[in-house]
Design a protein around this motif. Sequence first.
Motif, short mmCIF file in Angstrom:
data_model
loop_
_atom_site.label_atom_id
_atom_site.label_comp_id
_atom_site.label_asym_id
_atom_site.label_seq_id
_atom_site.Cartn_x
_atom_site.Cartn_y
_atom_site.Cartn_z
N PRO A 55 -67.25 55.86 17.32
CA PRO A 55 -66.83 57.04 16.54
C PRO A 55 -67.57 58.34 16.90
O PRO A 55 -67.05 59.42 16.63
CB PRO A 55 -67.12 56.63 15.09
CG PRO A 55 -67.06 55.15 15.10
CD PRO A 55 -67.63 54.73 16.43
N LEU A 58 -65.49 59.43 20.24
CA LEU A 58 -64.06 59.65 20.08
C LEU A 58 -63.81 60.93 19.30
O LEU A 58 -64.58 61.26 18.38
CB LEU A 58 -63.42 58.48 19.32
CG LEU A 58 -63.03 57.22 20.09
CD1 LEU A 58 -62.44 56.20 19.13
CD2 LEU A 58 -62.05 57.55 21.20
N THR A 63 -59.83 58.87 15.60
CA THR A 63 -60.27 57.88 14.62
C THR A 63 -59.37 57.89 13.39
O THR A 63 -58.96 56.84 12.90
CB THR A 63 -61.73 58.13 14.22
OG1 THR A 63 -62.56 58.11 15.38
CG2 THR A 63 -62.21 57.08 13.23
N ILE A 101 -66.75 55.14 8.37
CA ILE A 101 -66.64 54.79 9.78
C ILE A 101 -67.28 55.86 10.66
O ILE A 101 -68.00 55.56 11.62
CB ILE A 101 -65.17 54.57 10.16
CG1 ILE A 101 -64.66 53.28 9.51
CG2 ILE A 101 -64.99 54.51 11.68
CD1 ILE A 101 -63.19 53.02 9.73
N MET A 102 -67.05 57.12 10.34
CA MET A 102 -67.61 58.20 11.15
C MET A 102 -69.13 58.29 11.02
O MET A 102 -69.82 58.67 11.96
CB MET A 102 -66.97 59.54 10.74
CG MET A 102 -65.49 59.64 11.06
SD MET A 102 -65.12 59.46 12.82
CE MET A 102 -65.97 60.88 13.49
N ALA A 166 -61.28 63.20 10.89
CA ALA A 166 -60.72 61.88 10.59
C ALA A 166 -60.14 61.83 9.18
O ALA A 166 -59.11 61.21 8.94
CB ALA A 166 -61.81 60.81 10.74
#
Length: 232
Positions: A55, A58, A63, A101-102, A166
């Motif tokens: 992450p 990307l 994402t 997630i990030m 995201a």
Amino acid sequence: MLDFTPEEWTAIRLSLKVAFWAVLASLPPGILVAWLLARGRFPGRILLDGLVHLPLVLPPVVTGYLLLLLFGRQGPLGKMLAEVGITFAFNWTGAVLACAIMAFPLLVRAIRLSLEAIDPKLEQAAGSLGAPPWAVFATITMPLALPGILAGAILCFAKALGEFGATITFVSNIPGVTQTLPSAIYSHLQVPSGDGPALRLTLVSVAIAIFALIASELLARQVRRRVGGGDA
């Protein structure tokens, strides 16, 4: 200048709520993954390390789009979860997932560095005295790594608070539902009279980020003192 509107207060509260739950959801897997990367020796370790940090490299929009494909209402995981009443897409819970997630790589890195700084002889000594592995982890490893865990949690919180790409891709920008601080700033910048509100929210974001970075650095220094490295 600092006279926030009800909509702005809602965005601030939602951002804090999303960041808090993102940290809470990230901590258990973050500690496990950090321990595996710091102490584990297994096939695929490099691959796991790469996936954890993916992450960071990307584009956030990518994402968010991948999350939309997987957890959207027509996505394979989204459909399955919807059957049990769990919805991520276009919901604040989706913002939590995207932010978690990030921010996950920052959390894992801080905890991993803290674990790698612990002298393995301390754990080996406890094991030689008959302590089972879980007791060594709970009484030796975790207390020594706690400042690093706290530092990682703070960095995770700050990153989650500032996540935009995201989040807006996955859950859109719905006032009162998914509109966090970055999304609210973006919305204000789209109208001619939005400079003032955008500046107010920007100052809030900067203040929280500075506080988080200072707190993280202080905790990192405490880690170095605990393991005998001194202040750097």
